[in-house]
Design an enzyme around this catalytic site. Sequence first.
Site: not given
Ligand code: ADP
Length: 482
Positions: A150, A173, A227, A250, A284, A331, A462
């Site tokens: 976002n 990442k 999330s 966060e 958020c 979404q 942060e």
């Molecule tokens: P959203 O639902 O807003 O996409 P996520 O928590 O799924 O929220 O994603 C936030 C970040 O965490 C993204 O960069 C996503 O690729 C990463 N992510 C999702 N699953 C995992 C995981 N199991 N381990 C590490 N990073 C993850």
Amino acid sequence: MTAQFSNFIAGESVRAARMLPNINPSNTHDVIGEFASGSAADVNNAVAAAKAAFPAWSRSNPQERHDILKRASDEVMARKDELGRILSREEGKTLAEGIGEATRAGQILAFFAGEALRLNGEVVNSIRPGVGIEVTREALGVIGMITPWNFPIAIPAWKLAPALAYGNTVVIKPAELVPHSAWALCDILHRAGLPRGVLNLVMGKGSVVGQAIIDHGDVLAISFTGSVGTGRRIAASCVASTPMKKVQLEMGGKNPLVVLDDADLRIAVECAANGAFFSTGQRCTASSRLIVTEGIHDRFVAALTERMQALVVDDALKAGTHIGPVVDAKQLEVDEGYIALGRSEGAKLHWGGERLNRENPGFYLQPALFTECTNQMRLSREEVFGPVASVIRVKDYEEALAVANDTDFGLSSGICTTSLKHATHYRRNSEAGMVMVNLPTAGVDYHVPFGGRKGSSYGPREQGAYAREFYTTVKTAYTFAG
Ligand code: ADP
């Protein structure tokens, strides 16, 4: 031919075996590019490069770190329109918001350029004769960063800038939906003169690249925004790993905006419309619960509805658009699922919530306002992360405060009132990390702490000088000089 974007590992552009397309949510025919979808082996190489770069970078002259961050800031500022366009095209926020966010990234880089020079410690008298005590801050080592979709450039900037300013090395990442902005930022930082290996970008899936960063034994700290579910799992695995990792999370919000009878109606409506619906509600800090006292309730709902009817939902890059599309099909399904849920729970869909067709195929959703909501409904308790707000009618200020605090989250919280007494009481008693008086719950400065309580945040804050709490570790040195 679609443009191809590779990872940055050890200062080199490194191709990945697999690529993922980046699609414009305002026009799904528009493929922005193909972006590397990295592997665990890419992460291993990136961490090895970051580890090798750490000794020299952590001991580098702060002037060098300042100059690199300042050069990067200057380039971001000079290219803010282009970077804003890149961002709006991949994320779907309006061009004005995209340019604003790119500008914010430039400001953050400049702020932390200065922080590199300001890092200081303390000299303390010992309780033992002849002993001196020095409290200093040191870089942590290799830091892993996982960022959401976002704020595609501001969040990477507000994690990278302090990490680099204080002498850490990084593997980052970005979210797979918005890799272009993070790629552009890393490209700028490299051209600003970062030594090889100090910053490594591995794009790709959370379950592959994110997981490999979390699992790597040489990554000593993780900064995550995303999330609650993913954050909780990351924290658990950081604590279980050897060595244990420092962690900063966060996560979500279910931010209340209280509107009291004595509020300036124009200000209250602007705060609600901006906080709930701008950036398609995908913040958020969005105001998803509008808690309104009964004396102003009907006037507020009528005025907000009128304001919503004037909001133009269209292509993010088109002049005149106020609200761009939802970020992707998944979404949109979540948002529509909550709209259906709200109705089934007995809330009244007062206005909006319809899917919209525009010139190009995209994920367009009219902002939705629910009335007659209770704070117990799932609609009022779970984060939607879309342009959906619930109005909760309350009797008086005391009930408003109780409802505002009755949530599993605690990121941002607002009140619209002309009463100094209620504003002051609310600031003091709101159980949130950030409190806004006569301002939207979303929209913050970059030189002060950002973060929340309860399910919203975990670990040090942060942004601003407070960022050093996470990105440095404290050493207490005792010396007996004889
Ligand atoms: P959203 O639902 O807003 O996409 P996520 O928590 O799924 O929220 O994603 C936030 C970040 O965490 C993204 O960069 C996503 O690729 C990463 N992510 C999702 N699953 C995992 C995981 N199991 N381990 C590490 N990073 C993850």
